[in-house]
Design a protein around this motif. Structure first.
Motif, PDB file in Angstrom:
ATOM      1  N   CYS A 101      55.850  80.619 -12.789  1.00 48.88           N
ATOM      2  CA  CYS A 101      56.708  81.286 -11.814  1.00 48.88           C
ATOM      3  C   CYS A 101      58.144  80.798 -11.967  1.00 48.88           C
ATOM      4  O   CYS A 101      58.375  79.635 -12.328  1.00 48.88           O
ATOM      5  CB  CYS A 101      56.213  81.010 -10.393  1.00 48.88           C
ATOM      6  SG  CYS A 101      57.124  81.871  -9.087  1.00 48.88           S
ATOM      7  N   GLY A 102      59.094  81.670 -11.676  1.00 40.66           N
ATOM      8  CA  GLY A 102      60.497  81.309 -11.697  1.00 40.66           C
ATOM      9  C   GLY A 102      61.195  81.828 -10.460  1.00 40.66           C
ATOM     10  O   GLY A 102      60.684  82.708  -9.755  1.00 40.66           O
ATOM     11  N   ALA A 103      62.377  81.284 -10.191  1.00 42.11           N
ATOM     12  CA  ALA A 103      63.195  81.749  -9.068  1.00 42.11           C
ATOM     13  C   ALA A 103      64.658  81.568  -9.412  1.00 42.11           C
ATOM     14  O   ALA A 103      65.043  80.559 -10.021  1.00 42.11           O
ATOM     15  CB  ALA A 103      62.855  80.990  -7.793  1.00 42.11           C
ATOM     16  N   GLU A 104      65.458  82.547  -9.036  1.00 33.87           N
ATOM     17  CA  GLU A 104      66.905  82.449  -9.168  1.00 33.87           C
ATOM     18  C   GLU A 104      67.504  82.453  -7.776  1.00 33.87           C
ATOM     19  O   GLU A 104      67.249  83.367  -6.976  1.00 33.87           O
ATOM     20  CB  GLU A 104      67.458  83.605  -9.985  1.00 33.87           C
ATOM     21  CG  GLU A 104      68.968  83.525 -10.189  1.00 33.87           C
ATOM     22  CD  GLU A 104      69.510  84.738 -10.925  1.00 33.87           C
ATOM     23  OE1 GLU A 104      70.329  85.462 -10.333  1.00 33.87           O
ATOM     24  OE2 GLU A 104      69.092  84.958 -12.083  1.00 33.87           O
ATOM     25  N   LEU A 105      68.298  81.429  -7.470  1.00 31.65           N
ATOM     26  CA  LEU A 105      68.892  81.275  -6.143  1.00 31.65           C
ATOM     27  C   LEU A 105      70.351  80.865  -6.304  1.00 31.65           C
ATOM     28  O   LEU A 105      70.641  79.851  -6.947  1.00 31.65           O
ATOM     29  CB  LEU A 105      68.121  80.218  -5.345  1.00 31.65           C
ATOM     30  CG  LEU A 105      68.536  79.996  -3.893  1.00 31.65           C
ATOM     31  CD1 LEU A 105      68.215  81.225  -3.040  1.00 31.65           C
ATOM     32  CD2 LEU A 105      67.837  78.768  -3.320  1.00 31.65           C
ATOM     33  N   ASP A 106      71.231  81.667  -5.736  1.00 32.27           N
ATOM     34  CA  ASP A 106      72.669  81.372  -5.786  1.00 32.27           C
ATOM     35  C   ASP A 106      73.157  81.133  -7.212  1.00 32.27           C
ATOM     36  O   ASP A 106      74.000  80.265  -7.468  1.00 32.27           O
ATOM     37  CB  ASP A 106      73.004  80.164  -4.908  1.00 32.27           C
ATOM     38  CG  ASP A 106      72.698  80.419  -3.430  1.00 32.27           C
ATOM     39  OD1 ASP A 106      72.861  81.571  -2.988  1.00 32.27           O
ATOM     40  OD2 ASP A 106      72.289  79.474  -2.742  1.00 32.27           O
ATOM     41  N   GLY A 107      72.625  81.912  -8.140  1.00 30.23           N
ATOM     42  CA  GLY A 107      73.107  81.872  -9.518  1.00 30.23           C
ATOM     43  C   GLY A 107      72.475  80.828 -10.415  1.00 30.23           C
ATOM     44  O   GLY A 107      72.859  80.705 -11.581  1.00 30.23           O
ATOM     45  N   TRP A 108      71.489  80.072  -9.888  1.00 34.16           N
ATOM     46  CA  TRP A 108      70.827  79.040 -10.695  1.00 34.16           C
ATOM     47  C   TRP A 108      69.322  79.267 -10.689  1.00 34.16           C
ATOM     48  O   TRP A 108      68.767  79.833  -9.739  1.00 34.16           O
ATOM     49  CB  TRP A 108      71.168  77.652 -10.164  1.00 34.16           C
ATOM     50  CG  TRP A 108      72.625  77.347 -10.300  1.00 34.16           C
ATOM     51  CD1 TRP A 108      73.587  77.480  -9.334  1.00 34.16           C
ATOM     52  CD2 TRP A 108      73.306  76.915 -11.481  1.00 34.16           C
ATOM     53  NE1 TRP A 108      74.820  77.131  -9.828  1.00 34.16           N
ATOM     54  CE2 TRP A 108      74.678  76.778 -11.149  1.00 34.16           C
ATOM     55  CE3 TRP A 108      72.888  76.611 -12.774  1.00 34.16           C
ATOM     56  CZ2 TRP A 108      75.638  76.367 -12.071  1.00 34.16           C
ATOM     57  CZ3 TRP A 108      73.839  76.192 -13.690  1.00 34.16           C
ATOM     58  CH2 TRP A 108      75.194  76.075 -13.341  1.00 34.16           C
ATOM     59  N   THR A 109      68.657  78.802 -11.743  1.00 38.70           N
ATOM     60  CA  THR A 109      67.266  79.177 -11.987  1.00 38.70           C
ATOM     61  C   THR A 109      66.358  77.964 -12.114  1.00 38.70           C
ATOM     62  O   THR A 109      66.758  76.917 -12.633  1.00 38.70           O
ATOM     63  CB  THR A 109      67.173  80.011 -13.281  1.00 38.70           C
ATOM     64  OG1 THR A 109      68.106  81.096 -13.195  1.00 38.70           O
ATOM     65  CG2 THR A 109      65.778  80.585 -13.471  1.00 38.70           C
TER      66      THR A 109
END
Length: 255
Positions: A101-109
């Protein structure tokens, strides 16, 4: 091009990584005999939505893929190594499951993966998962300033070979930061003291993939995404996003 992150960027990546860790924990809690892979995907989507995070998996289409990826997790079961597409398949007693799983939050991953069993485990599966975890731990331990990429690769590969496990030669970890896949590549085998120099602020997704049969051969499933062991043996995949710092390796994807 390899981007060395500032300490402020590492804190932002930690927040994205925390979401990934929480999503994987939610998936693991939801998993059970009779639960479908699509239901596990829905559990991860709910975590990302609550955090206001975007999935770097959903809609991703590398050059080898026939279609964009349709989910926020990869769900690989038994002889599937990585990149499994969540379907209506319902988990059975004794299945070995790997979730990425991955997540991108406020431009960072952030990017991480976990392997576990459902119902009554096979002892051999527990040994495979343990060996994969040991390989990851060894790779993380080598991720310190002054070492080189080959030291991480050699540490992972040495554990895998000691456990008599195979590893798909063409796949490994990667740099990560503003995008899910960045330079440099992180092979799961290599020579110590060789390769890209490690320094404070370098962020890597370290991800051993071990195959119980001992062979390195794999095949691609009919969906064009899923990688499967060629001999039908089981596989495990465990991953963390790690920052190299002067204080030692910092795991960014714990929940």
């Amino acid at each position: 091009m390899v981007e060395i992150k500032t300490d402020a960027a590492l804190e932002m990546m930690r927040e994205a990584g925390r979401v990934v860790g929480q999503a994987l924990a939610a998936v693991r809690e939801a998993a059970g005999v009779g639960v479908s892979l699509r239901e596990l995907d829905e559990a991860a989507r709910a975590v990302l939505a609550r955090a206001g995070a975007r999935s770097p998996f959903l809609g991703y289409r590398p050059s080898f893929a026939p279609t964009p990826f349709p989910a926020v997790i990869c769900a690989s079961v038994n002889d599937a190594i990585v990149h499994g597409v969540p379907t209506g398949y319902r988990l059975r007693d004794g299945d070995l499951v790997s979730i990425d799983c991955g997540a991108e939050l406020d431009g960072w991953t952030g990017d991480a993966a976990v392997s576990f069993t459902v119902g009554t485990p096979r002892p051999a599966d527990l040994e495979l998962i343990d060996a994969t975890q040991q390989a990851l731990d060894a790779g993380i331990a080598a991720a310190v300033p002054g070492n080189r990429m080959g030291d991480i690769s050699h540490a992972i590969g040495s554990v895998a070979r000691s456990a008599r496990c195979g590893m798909p030669a063409d796949f490994g970890g990667h740099g990560i930061g503003r995008r899910m896949h960045e330079d440099p590549h992180v092979p799961n085998r290599g020579r110590p003291g060789r390769g890209f120099p490690l320094r404070h602020g370098l962020t890597l997704a370290i991800e051993p993939m071990l195959m119980a049969g001992g062979s390195d051969d794999y095949r691609t499933g009919t969906d064009g995404w899923t990688l499967l062991t060629k001999d039908g043996s089981r596989a495990a995949h465990i991953e963390h996003t790690v920052a190299i710092t002067e204080d030692g390796p910092r795991v960014l994807t714990l929940p």
